[in-house]
Design a protein around this motif. Structure first.
Motif, PDB file in Angstrom:
ATOM      1  N   TRP A  72      37.411 -67.504  11.653  1.00 15.11           N
ATOM      2  CA  TRP A  72      38.409 -67.038  10.701  1.00 15.11           C
ATOM      3  C   TRP A  72      39.809 -67.227  11.281  1.00 15.11           C
ATOM      4  CZ3 TRP A  72      36.601 -66.216   6.042  1.00 15.11           C
ATOM      5  CH2 TRP A  72      35.260 -65.868   5.905  1.00 15.11           C
ATOM      6  N   PRO A  73      40.780 -67.620  10.440  1.00 11.77           N
ATOM      7  CA  PRO A  73      42.147 -67.784  10.944  1.00 11.77           C
ATOM      8  C   PRO A  73      42.782 -66.430  11.248  1.00 11.77           C
ATOM      9  CG  PRO A  73      42.100 -68.102   8.571  1.00 11.77           C
ATOM     10  CD  PRO A  73      40.673 -67.957   9.017  1.00 11.77           C
ATOM     11  N   SER A  74      43.750 -66.457  12.157  1.00 14.73           N
ATOM     12  CA  SER A  74      44.464 -65.225  12.474  1.00 14.73           C
ATOM     13  C   SER A  74      45.439 -64.906  11.334  1.00 14.73           C
ATOM     14  CB  SER A  74      45.234 -65.380  13.784  1.00 14.73           C
ATOM     15  OG  SER A  74      46.278 -66.325  13.615  1.00 14.73           O
ATOM     16  N   ARG A  75      46.000 -63.723  11.383  1.00 13.62           N
ATOM     17  CA  ARG A  75      46.964 -63.324  10.344  1.00 13.62           C
ATOM     18  C   ARG A  75      48.178 -64.250  10.375  1.00 13.62           C
ATOM     19  NH1 ARG A  75      47.879 -59.043   7.081  1.00 13.62           N
ATOM     20  NH2 ARG A  75      50.030 -58.469   6.639  1.00 13.62           N
TER      21      ARG A  75
ATOM     22  N   THR B  60      47.378 -67.584   8.788  1.00 11.97           N
ATOM     23  CA  THR B  60      47.298 -67.434   7.336  1.00 11.97           C
ATOM     24  C   THR B  60      48.688 -67.362   6.716  1.00 11.97           C
ATOM     25  OG1 THR B  60      45.212 -66.256   7.597  1.00 11.97           O
ATOM     26  CG2 THR B  60      46.336 -66.028   5.483  1.00 11.97           C
ATOM     27  N   MET B  61      49.589 -66.604   7.335  1.00 14.39           N
ATOM     28  CA  MET B  61      50.947 -66.476   6.805  1.00 14.39           C
ATOM     29  C   MET B  61      51.691 -67.807   6.871  1.00 14.39           C
ATOM     30  SD  MET B  61      51.039 -63.436   5.736  1.00 14.39           S
ATOM     31  CE  MET B  61      52.729 -63.028   5.459  1.00 14.39           C
ATOM     32  N   VAL B  62      51.557 -68.549   7.970  1.00 16.04           N
ATOM     33  CA  VAL B  62      52.239 -69.842   8.109  1.00 16.04           C
ATOM     34  C   VAL B  62      51.706 -70.825   7.067  1.00 16.04           C
ATOM     35  CG1 VAL B  62      52.483 -71.839   9.639  1.00 16.04           C
ATOM     36  CG2 VAL B  62      52.850 -69.546  10.526  1.00 16.04           C
ATOM     37  N   THR B  63      50.401 -70.879   6.921  1.00 16.32           N
ATOM     38  CA  THR B  63      49.803 -71.795   5.952  1.00 16.32           C
ATOM     39  C   THR B  63      50.217 -71.435   4.530  1.00 16.32           C
ATOM     40  OG1 THR B  63      47.914 -72.037   7.429  1.00 16.32           O
ATOM     41  CG2 THR B  63      47.630 -72.799   5.181  1.00 16.32           C
ATOM     42  N   THR B  64      50.235 -70.157   4.204  1.00 14.69           N
ATOM     43  CA  THR B  64      50.656 -69.714   2.872  1.00 14.69           C
ATOM     44  C   THR B  64      52.111 -70.095   2.622  1.00 14.69           C
ATOM     45  OG1 THR B  64      49.103 -67.876   2.975  1.00 14.69           O
ATOM     46  CG2 THR B  64      50.861 -67.712   1.346  1.00 14.69           C
ATOM     47  N   GLY B  65      52.960 -69.897   3.619  1.00 17.36           N
ATOM     48  CA  GLY B  65      54.366 -70.281   3.494  1.00 17.36           C
ATOM     49  C   GLY B  65      54.515 -71.774   3.265  1.00 17.36           C
TER      50      GLY B  65
END
Length: 97
Positions: free
Chosen positions: A54-57, A60-65
């Motif tokens: 699972w990706p870290s938080r 996930t935030m960088v990818t979402t951005g």
């Protein structure tokens, strides 16, 4: 009407006169389906979920951005292309001018 023939003589196909048949070495399907035990299935799912990395938080935030930035850039790009094409069409056809 033109008759369509296979490039391979004697080859069957999916025409109504010669329905397609499975290859001779294809496994035979059985009439009854094997029932999977629900607890066995849940155990298998749990095992597979445990194997997932699972990706870290932060990841996930960088990818979402990055996704949001690409969506905005794509929207701006298509807005500009649409405006340019609109001007070209109006100029060519003399509409709305």
């Amino acid at each position: 009407m033109v008759e369509h023939r296979s490039p391979k003589p004697g080859a069957g196909g999916s025409s109504p006169s010669t329905p397609a048949s499975p290859p001779e070495n294809a496994p035979q399907k059985t009439k009854t389906m094997n029932k999977l035990n629900v607890t066995e299935f849940a155990r298998g799912v749990r095992t597979e979920v445990a194997r997932v990395t699972w990706p870290s938080r932060k990841e996930t935030m960088v990818t979402t951005g990055m996704v949001f930035v690409m969506v905005v850039l794509s929207a701006v790009f298509f807005l500009i292309v649409d405006q340019i094409l609109s001007i070209v069409v109006r100029t060519l056809f003399g509409l709305g001018g």
